[in-house]
Design an enzyme around this catalytic site. Structure first.
Site, mmCIF file in Angstrom:
data_model
loop_
_atom_site.group_PDB
_atom_site.id
_atom_site.type_symbol
_atom_site.label_atom_id
_atom_site.label_comp_id
_atom_site.label_asym_id
_atom_site.label_seq_id
_atom_site.Cartn_x
_atom_site.Cartn_y
_atom_site.Cartn_z
ATOM 1 N N ASN A 99 -1.493 2.153 5.745
ATOM 2 C CA ASN A 99 -0.666 1.056 5.240
ATOM 3 C C ASN A 99 -0.259 0.213 6.445
ATOM 4 O OD1 ASN A 99 2.822 0.981 4.216
ATOM 5 N ND2 ASN A 99 1.303 -0.604 4.059
ATOM 6 N N GLY A 100 -0.578 -1.094 6.408
ATOM 7 C CA GLY A 100 -0.224 -1.961 7.537
ATOM 8 C C GLY A 100 -1.395 -2.856 7.889
ATOM 9 N N GLU A 103 6.719 -14.711 -12.311
ATOM 10 C CA GLU A 103 6.072 -13.575 -11.652
ATOM 11 C C GLU A 103 5.519 -12.555 -12.641
ATOM 12 O OE1 GLU A 103 8.514 -11.374 -8.871
ATOM 13 O OE2 GLU A 103 10.226 -11.393 -10.198
ATOM 14 N N CYS A 134 0.854 -1.182 0.000
ATOM 15 C CA CYS A 134 0.000 0.000 0.000
ATOM 16 C C CYS A 134 0.894 1.238 0.000
ATOM 17 C CB CYS A 134 -0.944 0.117 1.189
ATOM 18 S SG CYS A 134 -2.114 -1.234 1.313
ATOM 19 N N ARG A 180 3.685 -0.468 -4.929
ATOM 20 C CA ARG A 180 3.437 -1.005 -3.594
ATOM 21 C C ARG A 180 2.094 -1.725 -3.493
ATOM 22 N NH1 ARG A 180 6.817 1.292 0.144
ATOM 23 N NH2 ARG A 180 5.402 0.714 1.822
ATOM 24 N N LYS A 238 11.630 -14.943 -12.276
ATOM 25 C CA LYS A 238 11.342 -13.796 -13.156
ATOM 26 C C LYS A 238 10.233 -14.144 -14.121
ATOM 27 C CE LYS A 238 12.682 -11.152 -11.489
ATOM 28 N NZ LYS A 238 13.283 -11.099 -10.260
ATOM 29 N N GLU A 256 16.320 -17.910 -9.976
ATOM 30 C CA GLU A 256 15.944 -16.519 -10.227
ATOM 31 C C GLU A 256 15.338 -16.363 -11.629
ATOM 32 O OE1 GLU A 256 15.424 -13.996 -8.506
ATOM 33 O OE2 GLU A 256 15.593 -12.286 -9.848
ATOM 34 N N LYS A 291 5.762 -4.669 -4.766
ATOM 35 C CA LYS A 291 7.225 -4.595 -4.724
ATOM 36 C C LYS A 291 7.742 -4.697 -3.304
ATOM 37 C CE LYS A 291 11.217 -2.974 -6.724
ATOM 38 N NZ LYS A 291 11.634 -4.298 -7.191
ATOM 39 N N TRP A 333 -2.905 -2.630 -1.633
ATOM 40 C CA TRP A 333 -2.663 -4.066 -1.832
ATOM 41 C C TRP A 333 -3.458 -4.742 -0.729
ATOM 42 C CZ3 TRP A 333 -0.704 -8.441 0.578
ATOM 43 C CH2 TRP A 333 -0.333 -9.491 -0.265
#
Ligand code: G6P
Length: 607
Positions: free
Chosen positions: A100-101, A487, A2, A27, A484, A480, A602, A74
């Site tokens: 946010n939280g 995702e 968020c 975010r 990539k 990785e 992110k 989010w």
């Protein structure tokens, strides 16, 4: 997760907040909203979906006022919907809050408030906050916010405005990030620097338990007991352009192309005339020299960088090293004693699990070294020692340049320790230094061949399953590469150690499961080549990433991408780049939203 933005000043408040939210969409992006204080009271608009939906809802309506807050979400508590979008308001629509939280005791608070007659409109935990402030309001918004936050358990960064006091913007934080931007005749609040850097470079990083009271021409910071605090203003050296696309179609592509420059910038800072500079701090040097083992804790891509770090540190510095998902480390009751150095790796410096791991270590009396990209972030500030990765802002949700920068730092650290411990000679170190300085050029060579990778992507983007294999120091590269691809393109991709493949995954191999095999020239090249042959023998299609001049691997590959020759220990920095580009082009061809993949964020500031 968020993103929050708040603004008080004379600019077009709607535009400042909405453009700020654009910069924070990384975010979270499942709904967005804005609340402003206008002449006739609060103006609140919120909409499910991307910020573009909110823009459409506003229809270019200019907000007539000097103060506004905004939020990009989010979802944690309550599905993405218009009602659950922030900002949330009190019963009289006079107080608006962006949060946010996670408020852990929201159920108890909600029942208490409902029993007092408060009406709730959403399923969120956050909505209790404006109602609590309403409950406590008695002529002072500041006092009411102070009382309200004392009731909250959990994590929060909040921005509060009220039509009752149209000249004040309040922010408070506990365990979720919040910064104040100090301008001339204007003040900003934001979850992160990109939202404010086009207005001011002067920033105050709020600490846990701090509340900021912002007016157009000044600010005051208090603790949660209402005691005033003096805070230093930090000058942020980010260029406003660094958070713009600058001609690239996506941030991910821009950031992949920035890698030669990022490696160069880090070498400039940490390697001077063949001298390694990371351990110039004598305390850090002493600490690392005296520890018997290192435990690296991290999440996602940073975890993969940590896996490469393990190979490097063990091989060069001969220090026993373990790597753990922070989310496991924090709840595992690990046996750690004073001989262990905890190393946290994080791009954002805000990942909740990694931060919790840092705190766990500190509580056990251990010292923590962190490798972090975002300056003054929570992990950076709570660690005893920090090494910054100097990758600049990374906006694309899929991490790219931060990853190669993290591996570079780990390489430099391992080399410096190896020299100090006498495991390699000064002459060896000089040889590595020479190779390191060639890295930016090597990466540029790969980027020049982007069209070739795009061509590969065109050939393979319709496949629905991929396997990525690697061995030794490039096993993490395979993990990785798979991460990539999955995702951002939503293709199922599994990463595996190639030597382990015959214990299960080989059963999946057929012509419908392309295998991306990372096998540059290293000490395990021949071993991995045997694994490639095992796949070829079973009719698998191999896309190999091999070193220029290799003749054996191409013979058994369907497609080949050549990377420049470099020292074995530096191959992970080079071999990941084609895989980043491959994932990028596949995702674009499949019509995916590369910079904002579904369900992801992110910065994962909730556990
Ligand atoms: C999220 C991001 C990843 C990142 C991970 C860890 O999942 O989408 O790109 O690798 O968090 O983040 P950190 O900021 O701690 O490196």
């Amino acid at each position: 997760m968020c993103g929050i933005v708040g603004y008080i000043g004379n600019k077009d408040v709607g535009s400042v907040v909405l453009v700020g939210l654009e910069k924070l969409e990384y975010r979270g992006y499942d709904s967005a909203g804005i609340a402003a204080v206008e002449k006739d009271g609060l103006f609140v608009k919120k909409k499910m979906g991307r910020l573009s939906n909110l823009y459409a809802l506003l229809e270019n309506r200019r907000i007539d006022g000097h103060i506004a807050i905004g939020h990009t979400r989010w979802a944690t508590h309550g599905r993405p919907s218009d009602e659950n979008a922030h900002p949330h308001t009190d019963c009289k629509n006079q107080i608006a809050v962006a949060h946010n939280g996670i408020i852990e005791n929201f159920k108890e608070l909600r029942s208490e408030l409902e029993s007092k007659g408060h009406k709730f409109l959403s399923e969120t935990d956050s909505e209790v906050i404006p109602h609590l402030i309403e409950e406590y309001y008695d002529g002072s918004l500041f006092d009411a916010v102070l009382k309200a936050i004392q009731r909250l358990e959990g994590a929060f960064a909040i921005a509060v405005v009220s039509s009752l006091e149209p000249d004040v913007l309040i922010g408070a934080r506990k365990d979720s990030p919040l910064i104040v931007g100090v301008g001339d005749g204007e003040m900003l609040l934001a979850s992160d620097i990109p939202a404010i850097v086009s207005h001011t470079h002067r920033v105050i990083i709020l600490d846990n338990g701090e509340i900021a009271v912002l007016k157009k021409d000044g600010y005051q910071i208090f603790d949660f007991n209402g005691q005033k605090r003096e805070k230093a203003v930090t000058i942020v050296d980010w260029d406003a352009k660094s958070v713009e696309l600058e001609g690239f179609p996506h941030f991910m592509l821009k950031e992949i192309f920035e890698q030669p420059h990022v490696i160069e910038a880090n070498l400039h800072q940490y390697l001077r005339n063949n001298e390694f500079m990371l351990l110039k701090d004598t305390n850090l040097r002493r600490l690392l020299m005296n520890k018997r083992s290192i435990l690296i804790e991290a999440c996602g891509t940073s975890f993969h960088a940590g896996m490469v770090g393990r190979y490097l540190i063990e091989k060069l510095a001969k220090i026993d090293t373990r790597v753990e998902f922070a989310s496991e480390f924090r709840y595992r009751e690990p046996v750690i004693d004073q001989n262990v150095l905890i190393m946290a790796i994080s791009q954002s410096g805000e990942t909740a699990d990694t931060l919790a791991g840092v705190r766990l270590a500190k509580e056990a009396g251990l010292e923590v070294l962190s490798i972090v990209n975002v300056r003054d972030s929570s992990i950076a500030r709570e660690s005893d020692y920090v090494i910054y990765t100097n990758a600049g802002p990374e906006i694309g949700v899929a991490s790219t340049k931060a990853y190669t920068a993290q591996i570079l730092i780990l390489t430099l650290l391992a080399l410096e320790l190896a020299v100090l411990k006498g495991h390699i000679t000064e002459e060896d170190a000089k040889g590595y230094a020479d190779e390191l300085r060639l890295l930016p050029g090597r990466l540029a060579q790969i980027l020049e061949k982007d069209a070739q990778i795009q061509h590969l992507a065109e050939k393979y983007y319709n496949f629905n399953n991929f396997m990525f294999l690697g061995r030794g120091i490039n096993y993490p590269t395979a993990l990785e590469g798979a991460l990539k691809l999955k995702e951002i393109s939503y293709i199922h991709a599994t990463g595996y150690a190639s030597g382990e493949m015959k214990h299960g995954p080989i059963a999946l191999v057929d012509e419908n499961m392309p295998v991306v095999f990372v096998n540059p020239k290293t000490s395990v090249y021949e071993k991995a080549l045997s694994n490639m042959k095992e796949i070829e023998a079973r009719g698998g299609r191999i896309i190999s990433v091999v070193t220029e001049g290799d003749e054996k691997a191409p013979e058994i590959s369907t497609d080949v991408f050549y990377i420049p020759k470099t020292d074995e220990l530096l191959t992970p920095i080079v071999s990941i780049v084609p895989l980043q580009l491959f994932a990028y082009h596949v995702a674009v061809l499949r019509g995916c939203d590369v910079d904002k993949p579904r369900n992801l964020a992110k910065s994962v500031t909730v556990e």
